[in-house]
Design an enzyme around this catalytic site. Sequence first.
Site, PDB file in Angstrom:
ATOM      1  N   GLU A 314      53.527  40.018  24.437  1.00 26.56           N
ATOM      2  CA  GLU A 314      52.947  39.101  23.444  1.00 26.56           C
ATOM      3  C   GLU A 314      51.497  38.731  23.777  1.00 26.56           C
ATOM      4  O   GLU A 314      51.207  37.586  24.129  1.00 26.56           O
ATOM      5  CB  GLU A 314      53.772  37.810  23.389  1.00 26.56           C
ATOM      6  CG  GLU A 314      55.102  37.977  22.729  1.00 26.56           C
ATOM      7  CD  GLU A 314      55.955  36.714  22.803  1.00 26.56           C
ATOM      8  OE1 GLU A 314      56.985  36.681  22.134  1.00 26.56           O
ATOM      9  OE2 GLU A 314      55.593  35.770  23.543  1.00 26.56           O
ATOM     10  N   ARG A 358      38.680  24.042  25.487  1.00 27.95           N
ATOM     11  CA  ARG A 358      39.162  24.674  26.721  1.00 27.95           C
ATOM     12  C   ARG A 358      38.352  24.261  27.965  1.00 27.95           C
ATOM     13  O   ARG A 358      38.908  24.159  29.050  1.00 27.95           O
ATOM     14  CB  ARG A 358      39.161  26.201  26.581  1.00 27.95           C
ATOM     15  CG  ARG A 358      40.236  26.699  25.613  1.00 27.95           C
ATOM     16  CD  ARG A 358      40.409  28.204  25.676  1.00 27.95           C
ATOM     17  NE  ARG A 358      40.954  28.642  26.945  1.00 27.95           N
ATOM     18  CZ  ARG A 358      40.258  29.155  27.939  1.00 27.95           C
ATOM     19  NH1 ARG A 358      38.948  29.324  27.823  1.00 27.95           N
ATOM     20  NH2 ARG A 358      40.840  29.525  29.054  1.00 27.95           N
ATOM     21  N   CYS A 389      31.600  11.823  21.716  1.00 23.29           N
ATOM     22  CA  CYS A 389      31.465  10.645  22.564  1.00 23.29           C
ATOM     23  C   CYS A 389      32.353  10.752  23.804  1.00 23.29           C
ATOM     24  O   CYS A 389      33.288   9.967  23.975  1.00 23.29           O
ATOM     25  CB  CYS A 389      31.802   9.388  21.761  1.00 23.29           C
ATOM     26  SG  CYS A 389      30.571   9.116  20.510  1.00 23.29           S
TER      27      CYS A 389
HETATM   28  C1  LIG Z   1      55.489  32.472  24.846  1.00 22.36           C
HETATM   29  C2  LIG Z   1      54.070  32.891  24.802  1.00 22.36           C
HETATM   30  N1  LIG Z   1      53.781  34.161  24.485  1.00 22.36           N
HETATM   31  C3  LIG Z   1      52.503  34.593  24.409  1.00 22.36           C
HETATM   32  C4  LIG Z   1      51.448  33.740  24.674  1.00 22.36           C
HETATM   33  C5  LIG Z   1      50.061  34.279  24.558  1.00 22.36           C
HETATM   34  O1  LIG Z   1      49.330  34.186  25.733  1.00 22.36           O
HETATM   35  P1  LIG Z   1      47.880  34.834  25.819  1.00 22.36           P
HETATM   36  O2  LIG Z   1      47.133  34.386  24.618  1.00 22.36           O
HETATM   37  O3  LIG Z   1      47.317  34.285  27.088  1.00 22.36           O
HETATM   38  O4  LIG Z   1      48.075  36.310  25.838  1.00 22.36           O
HETATM   39  C6  LIG Z   1      51.704  32.415  25.031  1.00 22.36           C
HETATM   40  C7  LIG Z   1      50.603  31.496  25.334  1.00 22.36           C
HETATM   41  O5  LIG Z   1      50.708  30.372  25.692  1.00 22.36           O
HETATM   42  C8  LIG Z   1      53.053  31.971  25.098  1.00 22.36           C
HETATM   43  O6  LIG Z   1      53.358  30.714  25.416  1.00 22.36           O
END
Ligand SMILES: Cc1ncc(COP(=O)(O)O)c(C=O)c1O
Length: 461
Positions: A314, A358, A389
């Site tokens: 992911e 961030r 602020c």
């Molecule tokens: C469950 C899950 N999958 C994927 C991601 C994506 O992470 P990244 O954008 O660092 O690849 C996150 C980010 O917090 C996540 O919590």
Amino acid sequence: MSAHVSPGGFTGTSPVWLREPADVNALVPALWSASARKADGVLHIGGLAVPDLVADVNTPAYVLDEDDFRARARAFRDGFAGYDVYYAGKAFLCTSVARWVAEEGLCLDVCSDGELTVALRAGVDPVRIGYHGNNKTAMELRRAVDAGVGRIIVDSFHEIERLADVARQLGVTQGVMVRVTAGVEAHTHEFIATAHEDQKFGFSIASGDAFEAASRVLAEDGLDLSGLHSHIGSQIFDTSGWEVAARRVLALHARIGTELGRVLPELDLGGGFGIAYTTQDDPSDPAVLAEQLTKIVTGECAVLGIAVPHLSIEPGRAIVGPAMCTVYTVGTVKEVALDGGATRTYVSVDGGMSDNIRTALYDADYSCTLASRVSSAAPVLARVVGKHCESGDIVVKDEFLPGDIAPGDLVAVPGTGAYGRSMASNYNHALRPPVVAVKDGRARVIVRRETVDDLLATDVG
Ligand SMILES: Cc1ncc(COP(=O)(O)O)c(C=O)c1O
């Protein structure tokens, strides 16, 4: 931090990794989207001069290089051939981006009803959507199941009950993964492997909750358990965290096979692949990451004597992060004396923590460049700050900018695509900036700037 005299004669306080550039006008290509270049000091992206671009949409503005986004999506799809690649929409999602994701053959990970709504509006096939979240309501689950979402990643015992009820009421069988915590916390170049994780996500493997969750899902007729899901952190450069996590997760996967009689067909390794925000970072190519992760998983499966499950990942940041930059206009410049006689140049821009939280939230490092002209002035150590602020309202903590930086100049910050617009807020009643997609010399606003009317629409007086 260190005080140093740089080769160019600059005396100041800067992090050890930051070096005074030989040419303060030059871009560091690794930090920018593929089409970014400078001509006479003017930044061009997608074939467009940034000053011309923002003359139409004003600043601050996010500029998204469509070809670069698509190329990174394809690099993950092809590099991780044989996997399912879910683009993590939390990094940045809008209707156009959801469409690009689908067109490039990726699946989509959402983690809220809002993200699901955007995905469905974009026409993403619901079967190719994964749904995360540690507190999904019955209404949200019902909507997801009703829409035909392919997999729902369950995160608590309450949710398993809730989801089973929904599936029963709708008379369907819902695909499910169990989110597990492997006791691995990985960020940047380091990871920590502990027995327990003191955090809100997932079921602990070490405590036995993860095994219990899998057995409860398997006991529900309306739920179809396809596999375990493990996400270990963010902005990771080194695969050793995944190695420890994979060992623990696959041991559970094997145990479910032997003790519960269910060989799970899938395994998701999550996201978290790092990108280059500054010259400190050196990310790997997706194909290299794929080779390393596959080797880890196949090796572990061989040790356990089990079949390799179908794998998915992911990535969010690694696809959209470098594809986008933020363009600001400088409003004020101030020289501030530091201990030891050094100075720091504070450059205030027309955005800040409302469009990029961030730096304040994670102490993140960014870089930036003067985007609107060439300069022959010597570099000065600058800090780019916002207009909110808060003294912690910092966009770029440390960067060398030309010493003649002045009000009206444009400054562009690369690598803001992930968790920039998606985490933007209306702090101080700021209007969230637009996202402008650029491609082949044309610009298209894909998320418009908020207006005062948008702000007032929710303030019912
Ligand atoms: C469950 C899950 N999958 C994927 C991601 C994506 O992470 P990244 O954008 O660092 O690849 C996150 C980010 O917090 C996540 O919590």
